[in-house]
Design a protein around this motif. Structure first.
Motif, mmCIF file in Angstrom:
data_model
loop_
_atom_site.group_PDB
_atom_site.id
_atom_site.type_symbol
_atom_site.label_atom_id
_atom_site.label_comp_id
_atom_site.label_asym_id
_atom_site.label_seq_id
_atom_site.Cartn_x
_atom_site.Cartn_y
_atom_site.Cartn_z
ATOM 1 N N TYR A 7 44.955 7.433 10.994
ATOM 2 C CA TYR A 7 46.355 7.516 10.595
ATOM 3 C C TYR A 7 46.602 8.772 9.767
ATOM 4 O O TYR A 7 45.785 9.129 8.921
ATOM 5 C CB TYR A 7 46.742 6.301 9.737
ATOM 6 N N GLN A 8 47.751 9.423 10.002
ATOM 7 C CA GLN A 8 48.122 10.592 9.206
ATOM 8 C C GLN A 8 49.290 10.244 8.312
ATOM 9 O O GLN A 8 50.236 9.574 8.744
ATOM 10 C CB GLN A 8 48.505 11.765 10.101
ATOM 11 N N LEU A 9 49.217 10.718 7.059
ATOM 12 C CA LEU A 9 50.287 10.470 6.103
ATOM 13 C C LEU A 9 51.587 11.062 6.636
ATOM 14 O O LEU A 9 51.652 12.230 6.979
ATOM 15 C CB LEU A 9 49.952 11.101 4.743
ATOM 16 N N VAL A 110 51.272 0.860 5.781
ATOM 17 C CA VAL A 110 51.974 1.093 4.526
ATOM 18 C C VAL A 110 51.030 0.687 3.396
ATOM 19 O O VAL A 110 50.508 -0.423 3.377
ATOM 20 C CB VAL A 110 53.290 0.277 4.450
ATOM 21 N N ASN A 111 50.800 1.627 2.474
ATOM 22 C CA ASN A 111 49.959 1.358 1.310
ATOM 23 C C ASN A 111 50.844 1.509 0.078
ATOM 24 O O ASN A 111 51.490 2.532 -0.093
ATOM 25 C CB ASN A 111 48.777 2.333 1.265
ATOM 26 N N ILE A 123 53.248 5.981 3.621
ATOM 27 C CA ILE A 123 53.443 5.510 4.994
ATOM 28 C C ILE A 123 52.679 6.450 5.924
ATOM 29 O O ILE A 123 52.901 7.662 5.893
ATOM 30 C CB ILE A 123 54.938 5.471 5.365
ATOM 31 N N SER A 124 51.759 5.872 6.691
ATOM 32 C CA SER A 124 50.933 6.672 7.605
ATOM 33 C C SER A 124 51.082 6.156 9.030
ATOM 34 O O SER A 124 51.180 4.954 9.262
ATOM 35 C CB SER A 124 49.457 6.588 7.197
ATOM 36 N N LYS A 125 51.099 7.108 9.975
ATOM 37 C CA LYS A 125 51.257 6.770 11.397
ATOM 38 C C LYS A 125 49.952 7.008 12.134
ATOM 39 O O LYS A 125 49.220 7.963 11.852
ATOM 40 C CB LYS A 125 52.332 7.650 12.035
ATOM 41 N N ARG A 126 49.691 6.140 13.122
ATOM 42 C CA ARG A 126 48.492 6.268 13.948
ATOM 43 C C ARG A 126 48.540 7.593 14.707
ATOM 44 O O ARG A 126 49.567 7.987 15.211
ATOM 45 C CB ARG A 126 48.426 5.091 14.930
ATOM 46 N N ILE A 127 47.385 8.273 14.770
ATOM 47 C CA ILE A 127 47.311 9.525 15.545
ATOM 48 C C ILE A 127 46.264 9.409 16.643
ATOM 49 O O ILE A 127 45.468 8.517 16.638
ATOM 50 C CB ILE A 127 46.998 10.754 14.648
#
Length: 127
Positions: A7-9, A110-111, A123-127
């Motif tokens: 995941y990327q921020l 979400v951390n 919030i990080s999205k899968r890459i």
């Protein structure tokens, strides 16, 4: 629920006040506020390995749900703690900081870290 993945921020809120509150030096706070970190989560049952790469800094923590283990904090300190899995969320307390990590959807993590009145949300999205 599977957390495994890379995941990327994507965005974060309250980075500067939170990092100052935990005692990170101002120069590191300034350098870190615009750096996009990448989190890689490996999960095998209740065993986790989380690798967070922020610029040149790599933070690796391994833990087993419900068992005491040692994790490294954002300030580089090693702390003994127990990571819990409650309602599909990873929860841990580190030196007064409450951290909750959850999958908002299959591609978004979400951390949220709370210290007193300050909440830092990543919030990080899968890459």
């Amino acid at each position: 629920m599977a957390f495994a993945g890379k995941y990327q921020l994507e965005s974060h809120e309250n980075f500067v006040p939170f990092m100052k509150a935990i005692g990170l030096p101002d120069d590191l706070v300034e350098k870190g506020k615009d750096v996009k970190s990448v989190s890689e989560i490996e999960q095998n049952g209740d065993n986790f390995k989380v690798t967070v790469t922020t610029g040149t800094k790599v933070l690796v923590n391994s833990f087993t749900i419900g068992q005491e283990g040692e994790v490294e904090t954002l300030t580089g300190e090693k702390v003994k703690t127990v990571v819990r899995l409650e309602d599909g969320k990873l929860k841990v307390s580190l030196k007064g900081i409450e951290s909750v990590t959850e999958l908002a959807d299959p591609d978004t993590i979400v951390n949220t870290m709370t210290l007193g009145e300050i909440t830092y949300k990543r919030i990080s999205k899968r890459i």
